[in-house]
Scaffold this active site. Structure first.
Site, short mmCIF file in Angstrom:
data_model
loop_
_atom_site.label_atom_id
_atom_site.label_comp_id
_atom_site.label_asym_id
_atom_site.label_seq_id
_atom_site.Cartn_x
_atom_site.Cartn_y
_atom_site.Cartn_z
N GLY A 1 -5.89 -6.97 -3.78
CA GLY A 1 -6.32 -6.00 -3.45
C GLY A 1 -5.88 -4.38 -3.73
N GLN B 1 -1.17 3.99 -4.13
CA GLN B 1 -0.81 2.81 -4.84
C GLN B 1 -0.98 2.80 -6.34
OE1 GLN B 1 -2.58 -1.21 -3.04
NE2 GLN B 1 -0.11 -1.93 -3.08
N CYS C 1 2.45 -7.82 -1.41
CA CYS C 1 2.07 -6.85 -2.12
C CYS C 1 2.53 -5.96 -3.48
CB CYS C 1 2.76 -5.47 -0.82
SG CYS C 1 2.22 -3.68 -0.97
N LEU C 2 1.46 -5.58 -4.35
CA LEU C 2 1.38 -5.35 -5.31
C LEU C 2 3.08 -4.33 -5.41
CD1 LEU C 2 -1.72 -5.13 -7.59
CD2 LEU C 2 -0.46 -6.68 -6.86
N HIS D 1 -2.08 0.43 3.98
CA HIS D 1 -1.95 2.22 2.65
C HIS D 1 -2.28 2.54 3.12
CE1 HIS D 1 0.59 -0.82 0.38
NE2 HIS D 1 -0.35 -1.54 0.26
N HIS E 1 -4.91 -5.14 5.30
CA HIS E 1 -3.00 -4.90 4.73
C HIS E 1 -3.37 -3.03 3.86
CE1 HIS E 1 0.25 -5.85 1.52
NE2 HIS E 1 -0.34 -4.97 0.81
N GLU E 2 -4.76 -3.70 3.22
CA GLU E 2 -5.29 -1.99 1.98
C GLU E 2 -5.31 -0.78 3.33
OE1 GLU E 2 -3.62 -2.55 -0.49
OE2 GLU E 2 -4.76 -4.89 -0.95
NI NI Z 1 -0.28 -3.63 -0.63
#
Ligand code: NI
Length: 180
Positions: free
Chosen positions: A43, A48, A87-88, A133, A129-130
């Site tokens: 995701g 991000q 998380c990226l 963000h 989660h997304e």
């Molecule tokens: Ni994330």
């Protein structure tokens, strides 16, 4: 596109609604799926990659590319589950986070058409989660305060060292001098 790391203020901003689902948005979505594959993520939210707008993309085990524009979580299950998240934007950190096991989400797709999706399992987890963000919330905010603090301190220290390194490198290039 470069995926921003913890410490970047864009990640902490409340993202703005997408005004129009146009070709520019669709190009961004295509780029985000490229980033997602490259980073081997499941995701990715627009903040991000430095775009503070309400949009995220998901590609979980079933390999279906899912797009959520201006999403709203309109329902959550009573049942809560602990599940390990990463998380990226916070590489190499994994923490078990408690969240509802299922969600109902409304959003627009890449053609600007509204849809409603009921999700559970991994998909429900990634959606939440997304979605966070888009509100400037990172998964470590939902971990124990001492965990969050430890991770934030470590990333701030890393960013400081990287900045020092970059400045030293620039200095070396400017003077042509090399240090042992
Ligand atoms: Ni994330």
């Amino acid at each position: 596109m470069k995926v921003l790391r913890l410490g970047d203020l864009i990640l902490r901003r409340q993202a703005e609604a997408v005004q129009e689902v146009n070709d520019e948005i669709r190009a961004l979505i295509a780029d985000m799926f490229v980033d997602l594959d490259r980073e081997r993520g499941i995701g990715l939210a627009a903040p991000q990659v430095g775009k503070s707008i309400r949009l995220f993309v998901i590609k979980v085990d079933d390999n279906i590319e899912r797009v959520f524009i201006n999403p709203q979580i309109i329902g959550t299950s009573q049942e809560m589950v602990l599940y390990e998240e990463g998380c990226l934007s916070i590489p190499k950190v994994w923490e078990k986070i408690l969240r509802p096991s299922g969600v109902t989400v409304q959003a627009l797709n890449e053609r600007g058409r509204p849809f409603t999706l009921e999700a559970d399992g991994l998909l429900a987890r990634v959606i939440q989660h997304e979605y966070d963000h888009l509100n400037g919330i990172l998964f470590i905010d939902r971990a124990k305060p001492e965990v969050r603090e430890k991770v934030e301190t470590a990333f701030a220290e890393k960013a400081r060292k990287e900045a020092e390194w970059a400045a030293a490198k620039q200095e070396t290039e400017k003077t042509g001098r090399k240090k042992g």
